[in-house]
Design an enzyme around this catalytic site. Structure first.
Site, mmCIF file in Angstrom:
data_model
loop_
_atom_site.group_PDB
_atom_site.id
_atom_site.type_symbol
_atom_site.label_atom_id
_atom_site.label_comp_id
_atom_site.label_asym_id
_atom_site.label_seq_id
_atom_site.Cartn_x
_atom_site.Cartn_y
_atom_site.Cartn_z
ATOM 1 N NE ARG A 149 2.506 -3.671 8.854
ATOM 2 C CZ ARG A 149 3.662 -3.417 9.450
ATOM 3 N NH1 ARG A 149 4.056 -4.139 10.479
ATOM 4 N NH2 ARG A 149 4.439 -2.448 9.022
ATOM 5 C CE1 TYR A 200 -7.197 0.338 9.019
ATOM 6 C CE2 TYR A 200 -4.937 -0.448 8.986
ATOM 7 C CZ TYR A 200 -5.890 0.462 8.584
ATOM 8 O OH TYR A 200 -5.541 1.486 7.751
ATOM 9 C CE LYS A 230 2.725 -5.331 4.446
ATOM 10 N NZ LYS A 230 3.768 -4.945 3.489
ATOM 11 C CG HIS A 254 8.072 -5.185 2.369
ATOM 12 N ND1 HIS A 254 8.378 -4.243 3.330
ATOM 13 C CD2 HIS A 254 6.824 -4.858 1.936
ATOM 14 C CE1 HIS A 254 7.376 -3.413 3.480
ATOM 15 N NE2 HIS A 254 6.416 -3.757 2.640
ATOM 16 C CB SER A 279 6.185 0.586 5.943
ATOM 17 O OG SER A 279 6.263 -0.812 6.079
ATOM 18 C CB CYS A 305 10.382 4.437 1.705
ATOM 19 S SG CYS A 305 11.206 4.682 3.278
ATOM 20 C CG ASP A 361 3.314 -4.174 0.191
ATOM 21 O OD1 ASP A 361 4.200 -3.388 0.568
ATOM 22 O OD2 ASP A 361 2.646 -4.860 0.987
ATOM 23 N NE ARG A 365 -2.276 1.507 4.974
ATOM 24 C CZ ARG A 365 -1.024 1.221 4.677
ATOM 25 N NH1 ARG A 365 -0.703 0.780 3.484
ATOM 26 N NH2 ARG A 365 -0.069 1.403 5.559
HETATM 27 O O1 O2Y Z 1 -1.327 -0.979 8.872
HETATM 28 C C1 O2Y Z 1 -1.548 -1.904 8.105
HETATM 29 O O2 O2Y Z 1 -2.173 -2.906 8.411
HETATM 30 C C2 O2Y Z 1 -1.072 -1.840 6.771
HETATM 31 S S1 O2Y Z 1 0.642 -1.951 6.626
HETATM 32 C C3 O2Y Z 1 0.950 -2.053 4.945
HETATM 33 C C4 O2Y Z 1 -0.093 -2.068 4.060
HETATM 34 C C5 O2Y Z 1 0.140 -2.175 2.723
HETATM 35 C C6 O2Y Z 1 1.421 -2.274 2.293
HETATM 36 N N1 O2Y Z 1 2.455 -2.256 3.147
HETATM 37 C C7 O2Y Z 1 2.253 -2.118 4.448
HETATM 38 C C8 O2Y Z 1 3.480 -2.102 5.302
HETATM 39 O O3 O2Y Z 1 3.457 -1.824 6.484
HETATM 40 O O4 O2Y Z 1 4.555 -2.356 4.745
HETATM 41 MN MN MN Z 2 4.408 -2.956 2.701
#
Ligand code: O2Y
Ligand code: MN
Length: 647
Positions: free
Chosen positions: A111, A260, A269, A289, A311, A313, A336, A430
């Site tokens: 992200r 991605y 998200k 979240h 994220s 944890c 999540d 992932r």
């Molecule tokens: O990097 C990403 O696109 C994934 S981030 C993510 C994925 C699944 C659940 N939680 C998260 C997060 O950053 O909280």
């Molecule tokens: Mn998450």
């Protein structure tokens, strides 16, 4: 409509451009046209007028050659899998059943917070005004004018020579009154295949739209038009110009340049948290979240708990915990995101809006999360993990699970050994896997009315000062605890050290509107019920002065949940401290623990530490939230300060 394979062009042509020619030359007249694009799957008449208008508007902008209206079928998925193999996006993992590995462009692996914006007329609708000279960290704002410019500049003709997939999806069970629908327009078959796992996707959603015709608009492009006969990249993306935009006023998401995870699977998200939180504010509920789990005690009494951790944890681990306490059972509703709403009886009801898990692979093992390990080896799309010579996957943490003689290829496709300098799997690699495959999926996980939430947990990685568990004095104090959440995280790229970062409600990257207004919204929830869930803070990560974890964690966390359950039954097993209620001596069941736990250190409260903590929270609120901090929280924080000063 013709079947895909009746015409033979999927197997005999390897590039999108070549397929386009085949379409034009051989199938002219076979396909319905929509604004000049061939509709290669589905019927335009299946789209409601509003959906059709949205699709048409974006065909005019993006100029795809083809439009594919997704039905969510096995047949369609089979086609996409075949297409992605031909394009080199995925490879099969023959060790497992229907599992695939995607390797992304190394510049597109996570992200991108800095390129994620919320667009509102006024900046103050999106972010609190930070103190002068201080950089705001509670989101990025963009004006609608700039948003329109950014879209025009990037999206004009961005799907030329390619297919626009129309992905109808539901966040939450289609029949649930708590669910919401989205339409994602994307030029990425990887996104379509992933959305099919992560959401309820396809024909049934189009049918549902005939009743409501209300949906969140989600436009996505990887940003690489197909150029004549030049072979497509196996992972097309435009990292330099990546941008992720949200316009809450229009229930609209626009994402460009990345294929991605959270950047492109727009239900997650972008919708379920950022746009979701703005809808929730308008409609009087909460989009959070949070994981959701069900826990049953040895007497057979069951409670549901929602928990917000930043994220990385261990949310997925807790959601799928195997309790070490005899007679306890944990079942998973979600790992999540939670959408929660008080029902007419004042019970907070939660649904998991997702249909799958997009979990971090490294660190997941038979030891850390056996339930995840027994979920993910069928019907799963892995991204950026390493592969093995026996047709399987590998990542850091799986060292004991690989057979002798098996060799490893890292996430970039290079031979890897344990002496290699870089990790085998990307740290953000992932698994994308159906939730229904989880062996402990809760029987009520798809209940349309949601599950009743009795407790809300906040937590983080706090190596010092913060006890294993404490309970909020009341709802307002609980809101302060959520707002004051901090967690150890790796700092920005240059200095890679660990620092304690503020991450209120574990939502810092996901707020859809001004955090001060979000706090006010949380405070207002107390008017909706006389039976509010209790709020707790947990910290599995406190370390001794020698740097060793003081608490074994994982399945042993059931001992903490056991105390929480007793508190929900109003058992007298807690005592007041300045920071909240902590277990009385003997309150936490330690029977059968294999190692002795130093409860003094685990629960020790230092006046100096807490003075510094209060100071850090006060500074953060002043610098980041300013005038937008609700008065109730100013009072709560001053109450905490007074109690700590009196320690
Ligand atoms: O990097 C990403 O696109 C994934 S981030 C993510 C994925 C699944 C659940 N939680 C998260 C997060 O950053 O909280
Ligand atoms: Mn998450």
């Amino acid at each position: 409509m013709p079947e895909f394979d009746e015409h033979g062009f999927y197997s005999s042509y390897s590039t999108e451009a070549a397929r386009a020619v085949k379409y034009r030359n051989h199938n002219a007249g076979l396909f319905q046209q929509l604004r000049g694009a061939a509709v290669v799957n589905g019927q335009v008449s299946d789209l409601t007028p509003k959906v059709r208008a949205y699709v048409e508007e974006n065909i005019d902008l993006c100029h795809p050659d083809r439009v594919h209206i997704c039905d969510g079928s096995e047949r369609e998925n089979g086609y996409l899998i075949q297409l992605m193999q031909q394009q080199g996006t995925i490879m099969p993992l023959p060790k497992y059943q229907n599992c695939w590995l995607a390797r992304t462009n190394p510049a597109d692996t996570a992200r991108v917070e800095s390129k994620t914006f919320i667009c509102t007329e006024e900046r103050s609708e999106t972010i609190p005004t930070p103190k002068e000279g201080i950089k705001g960290t509670l989101g990025n704002w963009m004006s609608p004018k700039k948003m329109d410019e950014a879209i025009k500049e990037r999206f004009t003709g961005c799907m030329r020579g390619r297919t626009m997939y129309v992905v109808p999806f539901s966040m939450g069970p289609i029949v649930s009154p708590l669910s919401k629908i989205g339409i994602e327009l994307t030029d990425s078959p990887y996104v379509v295949a992933s959305m099919r796992i992560m959401t309820r996707m396809g024909e049934a959603v189009l049918n549902k739209l005939q009743e409501t015709d209300e949906f969140v608009k989600c436009l996505h492009s990887v940003g690489v038009p197909a150029n004549g006969f030049i072979e497509m990249a196996s992972w097309p993306c435009d990292p330099e110009r990546t941008i992720i935009l949200h316009k809450p006023k229009n229930n609209e998401i626009v994402s460009y340049g990345s294929g991605y995870g959270g950047n492109s699977l727009l239900g997650k998200k972008c919708f379920a948290l950022r746009i979701g939180s703005t809808i929730a504010k308008r409609e009087g509920w909460l989009a959070e979240h949070m994981l959701i789990l069900g826990i049953t005690n040895p007497k057979g009494e069951k409670r549901y708990i929602a928990a917000a951790f930043p994220s990385a944890c261990g949310k997925t681990n807790l959601a799928m915990m195997t309790p070490s306490l005899p007679g306890y059972k944990v079942e998973c509703v979600g790992d999540d995101i939670a959408w929660m709403r008080f029902d007419k009886n004042g019970v907070l009801r939660a649904i998991n809006p997702e249909n799958g898990f997009f979990g971090v692979a490294p660190g997941t093992s038979t030891k850390s999360n056996p339930i995840a390990m027994s979920t993910i080896f069928k019907n799963t799309l892995f991204t950026n993990v390493a592969s093995t010579s026996d047709g399987g996957v590998f990542w850091e943490g799986m060292e004991d699970e690989i057979q002798p003689g098996v060799t490893v290829t890292d996430w970039r496709g290079q031979r890897w050994t344990k002496d290699s300098k870089s990790p085998a799997a990307h740290p953000n690699s992932r698994f994308c896997t159906p939730a229904s495959q989880c062996p402990i999926i809760d029987p009520q996980w798809e209940a349309p009315e949601g599950v009743p939430i009795s407790a809300i947990l906040f937590g983080g990685r706090r190596p010092t000062g913060v006890p294993l568990v404490y309970e909020a004095r009341d709802w307002k104090h609980g809101v302060l605890i959520g707002a004051a959440m901090r967690s150890e995280a790796t700092a920005a790229a240059e200095h890679k050290g660990k620092i304690i970062m503020h991450d209120p409600f574990a939502m810092r990257p996901f707020f859809g509107y001004n955090f001060g207004h979000y706090l006010q919204h949380w405070l207002s929830m107390s008017n909706k019920s006389s039976n509010l869930p209790k709020i707790f803070h947990v910290n599995w990560f406190r370390k001794s002065s020698e740097g060793k974890f003081l608490w074994p964690g994982f399945g042993e966390n059931a001992r903490v949940l056991d105390w929480i359950l007793k508190r929900l039954d109003n058992e007298d097993c807690a005592e007041e401290t300045p920071i909240g209620l902590v277990p009385k001596r003997g309150g936490i069941n330690l029977e059968g623990l294999s190692e002795k736990v130093d409860m003094q250190q685990l629960f020790g409260l230092s006046k100096n530490f807490w003075l510094e903590e209060v100071f850090a929270i006060e500074k953060y609120f002043k610098e980041q939230v300013g005038q937008d901090l609700p008065e109730d929280l100013v009072r709560e924080l001053s109450g905490l300060k007074k109690r700590v000063e009196a320690m």
